[in-house]
Write a protein that holds these residues in place. Sequence first.
Motif, PDB file in Angstrom:
ATOM      1  N   UNK A  85       0.834  -1.212   0.000  1.00 54.81           N
ATOM      2  CA  UNK A  85       0.000   0.000   0.000  1.00 54.81           C
ATOM      3  C   UNK A  85       0.866   1.259   0.000  1.00 54.81           C
ATOM      4  N   UNK A  86       2.023   1.188  -0.661  1.00 56.75           N
ATOM      5  CA  UNK A  86       2.972   2.299  -0.671  1.00 56.75           C
ATOM      6  C   UNK A  86       3.282   2.725  -2.096  1.00 56.75           C
ATOM      7  N   UNK A  87       2.888   3.938  -2.452  1.00 52.81           N
ATOM      8  CA  UNK A  87       3.236   4.479  -3.773  1.00 52.81           C
ATOM      9  C   UNK A  87       4.744   4.680  -3.885  1.00 52.81           C
ATOM     10  N   UNK A  88       5.406   4.976  -2.762  1.00 54.02           N
ATOM     11  CA  UNK A  88       6.848   5.165  -2.778  1.00 54.02           C
ATOM     12  C   UNK A  88       7.569   3.883  -3.177  1.00 54.02           C
ATOM     13  N   UNK A  89       7.133   2.746  -2.655  1.00 54.24           N
ATOM     14  CA  UNK A  89       7.776   1.481  -3.005  1.00 54.24           C
ATOM     15  C   UNK A  89       7.493   1.096  -4.451  1.00 54.24           C
ATOM     16  N   UNK A  90       6.318   1.438  -4.947  1.00 54.45           N
ATOM     17  CA  UNK A  90       6.032   1.189  -6.361  1.00 54.45           C
ATOM     18  C   UNK A  90       7.008   1.973  -7.230  1.00 54.45           C
ATOM     19  N   UNK A  91       7.184   3.263  -6.904  1.00 51.27           N
ATOM     20  CA  UNK A  91       8.138   4.081  -7.653  1.00 51.27           C
ATOM     21  C   UNK A  91       9.560   3.554  -7.484  1.00 51.27           C
ATOM     22  N   UNK A  92       9.871   3.003  -6.306  1.00 55.41           N
ATOM     23  CA  UNK A  92      11.221   2.497  -6.047  1.00 55.41           C
ATOM     24  C   UNK A  92      11.572   1.320  -6.948  1.00 55.41           C
ATOM     25  N   UNK A  93      10.577   0.508  -7.320  1.00 53.99           N
ATOM     26  CA  UNK A  93      10.853  -0.622  -8.201  1.00 53.99           C
ATOM     27  C   UNK A  93      11.343  -0.132  -9.570  1.00 53.99           C
ATOM     28  N   UNK A  94      10.689   0.902 -10.089  1.00 55.12           N
ATOM     29  CA  UNK A  94      11.135   1.452 -11.369  1.00 55.12           C
ATOM     30  C   UNK A  94      12.447   2.212 -11.188  1.00 55.12           C
ATOM     31  N   UNK A  95      12.630   2.844 -10.042  1.00 57.37           N
ATOM     32  CA  UNK A  95      13.892   3.526  -9.753  1.00 57.37           C
ATOM     33  C   UNK A  95      15.056   2.541  -9.819  1.00 57.37           C
ATOM     34  N   UNK A  96      14.860   1.361  -9.238  1.00 58.94           N
ATOM     35  CA  UNK A  96      15.911   0.350  -9.279  1.00 58.94           C
ATOM     36  C   UNK A  96      16.185  -0.099 -10.711  1.00 58.94           C
ATOM     37  N   UNK A  97      15.143  -0.148 -11.519  1.00 60.21           N
ATOM     38  CA  UNK A  97      15.324  -0.530 -12.917  1.00 60.21           C
ATOM     39  C   UNK A  97      16.113   0.521 -13.683  1.00 60.21           C
TER      40      UNK A  97
END
Length: 416
Positions: free
Chosen positions: A58-70
């Motif tokens: 339930x975290x938009x930050x973690x969703x963005x973090x997945x693409x950040x890692x990519x």
Amino acid sequence: MQSSAPTILRVESLESGQARRVLAVPDFRRLWLVGLVGSVARWLEMLVIGVVVYQATDSALLVAAMTLLRMLPMGLFGAILGVMADRVPRRGALLAVLVLQAVAVGELVLADLLGTLAVWQIALASLLGGLGWATDNPVRRMLIGEAVGPARMSQAMSLDVMASNASRVAGPALGGTLLALLGPGAAFGLCLLFHLVSFATALRLTVGTTVERQRSRGVLQEMRESFAFALHHPRLRAVLLVTIVFNLSAWPCTSMIPVIGQSGLGLGPEGVGILASMDGLGALVGAALVGAFVAPHRHAAIYVGGTIIYLAMMAGFALSPSPLLAGLLLVAVGVGGAGFASMQATLIYLSAPPEQRSRALGVLSTAIGTGLLGFLQLGLLAESLGAATATAVVCAQGILVLAATWSVWKPLFQQD
């Protein structure tokens, strides 16, 4: 270092006989298929990862973090990979990249089968997938240039971007459907199959089997020279600036589509998959239009104009009150993105002298990698302002930065 004048090439539209002959080049068709299949897998995987991570945390930050890692490998290793690509046979490098991507997604398939799929495993797969993605410009797209030649590069890139954009329709739609019907394991399994198809196709390449020239200088020295050359070349500098703006303020917003679709528009996985595919549908149409009307004097207008359209329409999507309007605005986002993507590598390839092309494309990958800061910024803003408001704010920021830096990117128009 003094910049050299861009080579003037006769470039025809996709309606011409010469452009149609691009498709007659066997190695181009193979590289095109590798790009198409790999891109379908990438967009499928990113959609599924976004939904799975948001449902789990339930975290938009973690969703963005997945693409950040990519994106992280592009920012850290883009320029180095551009230099290294000149030192090894590119066909072998491409095959190694495809193996790496297959291993990354295979890890997710295995974890789901064992019932141990966790966010940290998804994060690791995103990072490994990003390492492969960072090589696309200096490896696969340089191979495209080698296969078709400079005079047909813009047509080849239009076709390549068209395939990439078609994947943005197919990938999210497939991902959302498989996720809803069979779960994440089936979706990741299809990604693995796509990577294996890409590997089998790349095995048949006849270009990129040798090293073009021997290098006597060190990797770090050549990397420094690559940055110096790009920053002193007015057209390359302009392309890099617009690329940085796009990747800081436009591209990160795609990571919020699953979040806005679920939390703002009340859609389920299938609905989110359809919504995310609207961007790709528009991009497919946009790439077809670019291919039909591309000409050297329009390169800059397509590139910069596409960026502005993307930012404006994405802001509208973020504030849209209904799924129908949101989908239509994402179609317009895709049209703008197609203009940007079609011209980005083309402008670099045609502006740089042949001996600098691979390294210039490596510097371009580094500029693309600045998007990781954009994802971080957007994720933090989404946590405090909400996904929709944060997306609109970041898009407005991009438009303002473009307006403030017109003196840097105007050489694109002066020399077209």
